[in-house]
Design a protein around this motif. Structure first.
Motif, mmCIF file in Angstrom:
data_model
loop_
_atom_site.group_PDB
_atom_site.id
_atom_site.type_symbol
_atom_site.label_atom_id
_atom_site.label_comp_id
_atom_site.label_asym_id
_atom_site.label_seq_id
_atom_site.Cartn_x
_atom_site.Cartn_y
_atom_site.Cartn_z
ATOM 1 N N UNK A 102 0.867 -1.177 0.000
ATOM 2 C CA UNK A 102 0.000 0.000 0.000
ATOM 3 C C UNK A 102 0.906 1.229 0.000
ATOM 4 N N UNK A 103 0.854 1.976 -1.097
ATOM 5 C CA UNK A 103 1.624 3.211 -1.206
ATOM 6 C C UNK A 103 0.796 4.346 -0.616
ATOM 7 N N UNK A 104 1.413 5.120 0.267
ATOM 8 C CA UNK A 104 0.738 6.251 0.891
ATOM 9 C C UNK A 104 1.462 7.536 0.506
ATOM 10 N N UNK A 105 0.730 8.448 -0.086
ATOM 11 C CA UNK A 105 1.308 9.722 -0.523
ATOM 12 C C UNK A 105 1.664 10.565 0.701
ATOM 13 N N UNK A 106 2.918 11.032 0.786
ATOM 14 C CA UNK A 106 3.313 11.865 1.926
ATOM 15 C C UNK A 106 2.740 13.281 1.856
ATOM 16 N N UNK A 107 2.200 13.659 0.711
ATOM 17 C CA UNK A 107 1.665 15.009 0.532
ATOM 18 C C UNK A 107 0.200 15.109 0.948
ATOM 19 N N UNK A 108 -0.621 14.119 0.549
ATOM 20 C CA UNK A 108 -2.058 14.214 0.825
ATOM 21 C C UNK A 108 -2.588 13.058 1.673
ATOM 22 N N UNK A 131 0.705 10.095 -7.581
ATOM 23 C CA UNK A 131 -0.427 9.929 -6.682
ATOM 24 C C UNK A 131 -1.725 10.114 -7.463
ATOM 25 N N UNK A 132 -2.658 9.204 -7.291
ATOM 26 C CA UNK A 132 -3.938 9.292 -7.996
ATOM 27 C C UNK A 132 -4.823 10.418 -7.461
#
Length: 70
Positions: free
Chosen positions: A9-15, A34-35
């Motif tokens: 599971x990739x988690x965006x550090x921005x949002x 990021x989608x």
């Protein structure tokens, strides 16, 4: 025998958006968009790929104690 996990599971550090992705078994993924916020993610210094930096599971070569991206 090593049981290699191919999903992370990739988690965006921005949002904070998280998405389950299938990791390539024999290659590093240097970029990921990021989608949600469309930020272009790149590995943190010292990491070989976006899965090692932002994933819930490290990439398959690292899991298998192999040289990654070599």
């Amino acid at each position: 025998m090593i049981n290699t996990v191919l999903e992370s599971v990739l988690t965006c550090p921005h949002c904070g958006y998280a998405k389950r992705e299938i990791m390539p078994r024999d290659a590093c993924q240097f970029y990921y968009e990021c989608n949600s916020c469309h930020a272009l993610l790149r590995p943190n210094p010292g990491d070989c790929c976006v899965f090692c930096s932002f994933g819930s599971v490290k990439c398959p070569p690292i899991q298998e104690n192999q040289s990654c991206c070599g």
